[in-house]
Design an enzyme around this catalytic site. Structure first.
Site, PDB file in Angstrom:
ATOM      1  N   GLU A   1       0.791  -1.169  -0.077  1.00 24.27           N
ATOM      2  CA  GLU A   1      -0.118  -0.149  -0.056  1.00 24.27           C
ATOM      3  C   GLU A   1       0.878   1.408   0.031  1.00 24.27           C
ATOM      4  O   GLU A   1       0.660   2.169  -0.566  1.00 24.27           O
ATOM      5  CB  GLU A   1      -0.944  -0.038   1.192  1.00 24.27           C
ATOM      6  CG  GLU A   1      -1.749   1.286   1.157  1.00 24.27           C
ATOM      7  CD  GLU A   1      -3.169   1.012   2.044  1.00 24.27           C
ATOM      8  OE1 GLU A   1      -3.454  -0.081   2.381  1.00 24.27           O
ATOM      9  OE2 GLU A   1      -3.550   2.270   2.751  1.00 24.27           O
TER      10      GLU A   1
ATOM     11  N   ARG B   1       6.005  31.904 -20.872  1.00 23.79           N
ATOM     12  CA  ARG B   1       6.132  32.971 -20.021  1.00 23.79           C
ATOM     13  C   ARG B   1       7.238  33.907 -20.432  1.00 23.79           C
ATOM     14  O   ARG B   1       8.441  33.143 -20.623  1.00 23.79           O
ATOM     15  CB  ARG B   1       6.068  32.963 -18.527  1.00 23.79           C
ATOM     16  CG  ARG B   1       6.282  33.875 -17.739  1.00 23.79           C
ATOM     17  CD  ARG B   1       5.304  34.947 -17.318  1.00 23.79           C
ATOM     18  NE  ARG B   1       5.548  35.698 -16.581  1.00 23.79           N
ATOM     19  CZ  ARG B   1       4.743  36.861 -16.380  1.00 23.79           C
ATOM     20  NH1 ARG B   1       3.623  37.037 -17.170  1.00 23.79           N
ATOM     21  NH2 ARG B   1       4.889  37.874 -15.418  1.00 23.79           N
TER      22      ARG B   1
ATOM     23  N   GLN C   1      19.330  30.590 -16.526  1.00 23.56           N
ATOM     24  CA  GLN C   1      19.683  29.260 -15.834  1.00 23.56           C
ATOM     25  C   GLN C   1      19.297  28.814 -14.752  1.00 23.56           C
ATOM     26  O   GLN C   1      19.034  27.575 -14.435  1.00 23.56           O
ATOM     27  CB  GLN C   1      21.251  29.464 -15.906  1.00 23.56           C
ATOM     28  CG  GLN C   1      22.012  29.334 -17.224  1.00 23.56           C
ATOM     29  CD  GLN C   1      23.518  29.529 -17.066  1.00 23.56           C
ATOM     30  OE1 GLN C   1      23.989  29.974 -16.158  1.00 23.56           O
ATOM     31  NE2 GLN C   1      24.149  29.143 -18.294  1.00 23.56           N
TER      32      GLN C   1
END
Ligand code: FAD
Length: 391
Positions: A237, A263, A274
């Site tokens: 799980e 953008r 960078q």
């Protein structure tokens, strides 16, 4: 280690991705507001044989490897985190415990409705005084004739408002070996649920109360003596949770990549800077390395059950990666990323709760450290030495 998929497996995964992106992704972000089970999605996943991916064929499953189930969870979460959240428990949780440890009667009764999407299980272990210290749980299970009587209280049971059945961890006797698991139906006499609460991911949970709740003996899955088996199912799980948050983080990664390409600032696209490039590279690296740990944990598991160590490392890496990626995606969106109208802050919240759910990452780290130094690091206070105690 070979994680490559065979042709048939690759085809199934391709089908899950196609269905996920075409049918579940539209409206996925709106679903965050009510976090209700999308019944039509679950039925469709049942019809396609996806829900019972790794459950035995004779009980309605597809009989595939646990790796296929984990990859499926990741794909579903990448399509729609709400849909995947409800599919998660069938793909890895209580269903696998019943499949591996349940009686033939329990498998015949409970697995087919899980596979076809008509029934849901919740799993309940945590108690108000037994969270990380799970083995302190006090909910009592007493066998009387052909009945099992439950008394106690549980907390943080996710999915409880929508569950038909509950897999409840209870104490049949002293010590860890006294802990077992019982299937409890929603309408069991003596069993009640609290009002609905919400985790900050939006997921609903309830407290459970057992006041001489009467469960037929045939619904006792493990009456103690198999704690390792219980925890092994829980390791799977945990890997399901890791896959889930990786799918969620992939959405945030894609949104961030798209945004920084579109953008412009200072007359250039953000991808020209960078610092932005470094963020993209770091997001990619943590996601991919967490994936490798997860797939390795599953592939080298024993009978499909990953070790506690491997599943802990995978869950820590995946949840930490998902928090980093969703958080960085918000940052790369600037002010837009801080908006409640954008899904990003929700994706972060969904990832964040899994640093606690499934065992907190700090407690899992303690277990890992114990394995590294080659001994169990006890979390408990040593018993006072009687010889030294004041008279
Ligand atoms: C989203 C979500 C879903 C959940 N779903 C379920 C569910 O379906 N079923 C269920 O049974 N439970 C569920 N839980 C409960 C979850 O398993 C517990 O919250 C978790 O195990 C921690 O227990 P606790 O909340 O009591 O915290 P505590 O154990 O009280 O811990 C509090 C803090 O102390 C730290 N801590 C405790 N002990 C140690 C230690 N030895 N070393 C270092 N740090 C330690 C923890 O890391 C944590 O930061 C869910 C929780 C969340 C958030």
């Amino acid at each position: 280690m070979d994680f490559r998929l065979g042709d048939e497996e690759a085809e199934i995964l391709e089908m899950v991705r196609k269905v996920g992106q075409e049918r579940f992704r539209p409206g996925a972000f709106e679903r965050r507001h009510d976090f209700e089970p999308p019944e039509d999605h679950l039925r469709l996943l049942g019809d396609l044989g996806v829900l019972g991916m790794s459950l035995p064929e004779e009980y309605g499953g597809a009989g595939r490897r646990e790796l296929d189930a984990v990859l499926t969870i990741e794909e579903l979460a990448y399509a729609c985190p709400v849909t995947a959240n409800f599919a998660l428990l069938t793909l890895t949780g209580p269903a696998s415990l019943i499949a591996k440890s349940g009686s033939d009667e329990q498998k015949a009764r409970y697995l087919p409705p899980l596979c076809d999407g008509s029934a849901r299980f919740a799993i309940s272990m945590t108690e108000p005084e037994a969270g990380s210290a799970l083995t302190d749980l006090k909910t009592r299970a007493e066998i009387r004739g052909d009945e099992c009587i439950l008394n106690g209280q549980k907390i943080f049971c996710s999915g409880a408002p929508h569950a038909h059945h509950f897999l409840v961890f209870a104490r049949f006797g002293p010590g860890t070996d006294g802990i077992g698991a019982v299937i409890v139906h929603r309408d069991t006499p003596g069993f009640t649920l609290s009002a609905v609460h919400r985790h900050f991911s939006g997921e609903a949970w309830c407290e459970l109360f057992f006041d001489d709740a009467i469960v037929p003996l045939s619904d006792v899955v493990i009456a103690g003596g198999q704690f390792r088996q219980l925890m092994a199912a829980f390791s799977l799980e945990r890997c399901g949770a890791a896959a889930y948050v990786l799918g969620v983080a992939q959405i945030a990664f894609d949104l961030a990549k798209e945004y920084v390409e579109d953008r412009h600032q200072f007359g250039r696209p953000l991808t020209d800077f960078q610092f932005v490039q470094r963020n993209l590279a770091d997001m990619y690296i943590v996601l991919e390395s967490a994936r490798l740990l997860l797939y390795r944990a599953i592939v080298r598991g024993d009978d499909g059950l990953p070790s506690r160590l491997d599943s802990s490392a995978a869950k820590i890496a995946a949840t930490d990666a998902a928090c980093f990626v969703t958080d960085t995606a918000m940052q790369l969106h600037g002010g837009t990323g801080m908006s409640m109208e954008m899904p990003l802050e929700w994706l972060y919240r969904v990832a964040r709760v899994y640093q606690v759910a499934g065992g907190t990452n700090d407690v899992l780290r303690s277990g890992l450290a114990g394995a590294i130094v080659g001994r169990g690091l006890s979390q408990r206070l040593a018993k006072p030495d009687r010889a030294l105690a004041p008279k």
